[in-house]
Motif scaffolding. Structure first.
Motif, PDB file in Angstrom:
ATOM      1  N   UNK A  17       0.815  -1.206   0.000  1.00  0.00           N
ATOM      2  CA  UNK A  17       0.000   0.000   0.000  1.00  0.00           C
ATOM      3  C   UNK A  17       0.846   1.251   0.000  1.00  0.00           C
ATOM      4  N   UNK A  18       0.202   2.350   0.345  1.00  0.00           N
ATOM      5  CA  UNK A  18       0.862   3.653   0.359  1.00  0.00           C
ATOM      6  C   UNK A  18       0.488   4.417   1.622  1.00  0.00           C
ATOM      7  N   UNK A  19       1.382   5.299   2.017  1.00  0.00           N
ATOM      8  CA  UNK A  19       1.110   6.257   3.081  1.00  0.00           C
ATOM      9  C   UNK A  19       1.094   7.628   2.430  1.00  0.00           C
ATOM     10  N   UNK A  20      -0.013   8.323   2.593  1.00  0.00           N
ATOM     11  CA  UNK A  20      -0.157   9.674   2.056  1.00  0.00           C
ATOM     12  C   UNK A  20       0.027  10.657   3.202  1.00  0.00           C
ATOM     13  N   UNK A  21       1.123  11.388   3.181  1.00  0.00           N
ATOM     14  CA  UNK A  21       1.449  12.333   4.235  1.00  0.00           C
ATOM     15  C   UNK A  21       0.905  13.710   3.849  1.00  0.00           C
ATOM     16  N   UNK A  22       0.155  14.317   4.742  1.00  0.00           N
ATOM     17  CA  UNK A  22      -0.482  15.609   4.467  1.00  0.00           C
ATOM     18  C   UNK A  22       0.260  16.738   5.154  1.00  0.00           C
ATOM     19  N   UNK A  23       0.038  17.938   4.665  1.00  0.00           N
ATOM     20  CA  UNK A  23       0.681  19.122   5.225  1.00  0.00           C
ATOM     21  C   UNK A  23       0.290  19.373   6.677  1.00  0.00           C
ATOM     22  N   UNK A  24      -0.827  18.815   7.105  1.00  0.00           N
ATOM     23  CA  UNK A  24      -1.260  18.994   8.493  1.00  0.00           C
ATOM     24  C   UNK A  24      -0.622  17.977   9.439  1.00  0.00           C
ATOM     25  N   UNK A  25       0.263  17.105   8.904  1.00  0.00           N
ATOM     26  CA  UNK A  25       0.962  16.133   9.736  1.00  0.00           C
ATOM     27  C   UNK A  25       0.270  14.790   9.864  1.00  0.00           C
ATOM     28  N   UNK A  26      -0.884  14.616   9.219  1.00  0.00           N
ATOM     29  CA  UNK A  26      -1.573  13.330   9.278  1.00  0.00           C
ATOM     30  C   UNK A  26      -1.026  12.389   8.209  1.00  0.00           C
ATOM     31  N   UNK A  27      -1.228  11.092   8.438  1.00  0.00           N
ATOM     32  CA  UNK A  27      -0.736  10.052   7.539  1.00  0.00           C
ATOM     33  C   UNK A  27      -1.885   9.095   7.232  1.00  0.00           C
ATOM     34  N   UNK A  28      -2.286   9.043   5.986  1.00  0.00           N
ATOM     35  CA  UNK A  28      -3.393   8.184   5.578  1.00  0.00           C
ATOM     36  C   UNK A  28      -2.835   6.877   5.016  1.00  0.00           C
ATOM     37  N   UNK A  29      -3.309   5.754   5.554  1.00  0.00           N
ATOM     38  CA  UNK A  29      -2.893   4.438   5.086  1.00  0.00           C
ATOM     39  C   UNK A  29      -3.875   3.960   4.024  1.00  0.00           C
ATOM     40  N   UNK A  30      -3.326   3.536   2.868  1.00  0.00           N
ATOM     41  CA  UNK A  30      -4.142   3.102   1.729  1.00  0.00           C
ATOM     42  C   UNK A  30      -3.578   1.769   1.223  1.00  0.00           C
ATOM     43  N   UNK A  31      -4.453   0.796   0.979  1.00  0.00           N
ATOM     44  CA  UNK A  31      -4.006  -0.493   0.461  1.00  0.00           C
ATOM     45  C   UNK A  31      -3.553  -0.350  -0.988  1.00  0.00           C
ATOM     46  N   UNK A  32      -2.903  -1.384  -1.506  1.00  0.00           N
ATOM     47  CA  UNK A  32      -2.459  -1.386  -2.899  1.00  0.00           C
ATOM     48  C   UNK A  32      -3.639  -1.297  -3.857  1.00  0.00           C
ATOM     49  N   UNK A  33      -4.825  -1.726  -3.404  1.00  0.00           N
ATOM     50  CA  UNK A  33      -6.035  -1.660  -4.215  1.00  0.00           C
ATOM     51  C   UNK A  33      -6.742  -0.306  -4.131  1.00  0.00           C
ATOM     52  N   UNK A  34      -6.203   0.606  -3.310  1.00  0.00           N
ATOM     53  CA  UNK A  34      -6.777   1.942  -3.196  1.00  0.00           C
ATOM     54  C   UNK A  34      -7.779   2.114  -2.070  1.00  0.00           C
ATOM     55  N   UNK A  35      -7.954   1.097  -1.230  1.00  0.00           N
ATOM     56  CA  UNK A  35      -8.896   1.189  -0.112  1.00  0.00           C
ATOM     57  C   UNK A  35      -8.245   1.926   1.053  1.00  0.00           C
TER      58      UNK A  35
END
Length: 58
Positions: A20-38
């Protein structure tokens, strides 16, 4: 209120398998997303997001 801007996108692998991927935002949060986009969830720390994707392996 608009969504935070993504400033970094990190790939999470187990060997050669993309988990999957970790999407790091400017507000310091980290969104975890599976390889399938969930979206798994949003976390305060990068390591927490990696654990969510990897099932605790990070």
């Amino acid at each position: 209120m608009s969504a935070p801007t993504i400033i970094n996108r990190l790939a999470v692998y187990d060997g050669r398998q993309l988990l999957g991927h970790i999407l790091e935002s400017e507000d310091g949060s980290h969104q975890a997303v599976t390889a399938d986009g969930e979206v798994i969830g949003t976390y305060r720390k990068r390591q927490e997001a990696a654990r969510a994707i990897g099932g605790g392996a990070a």
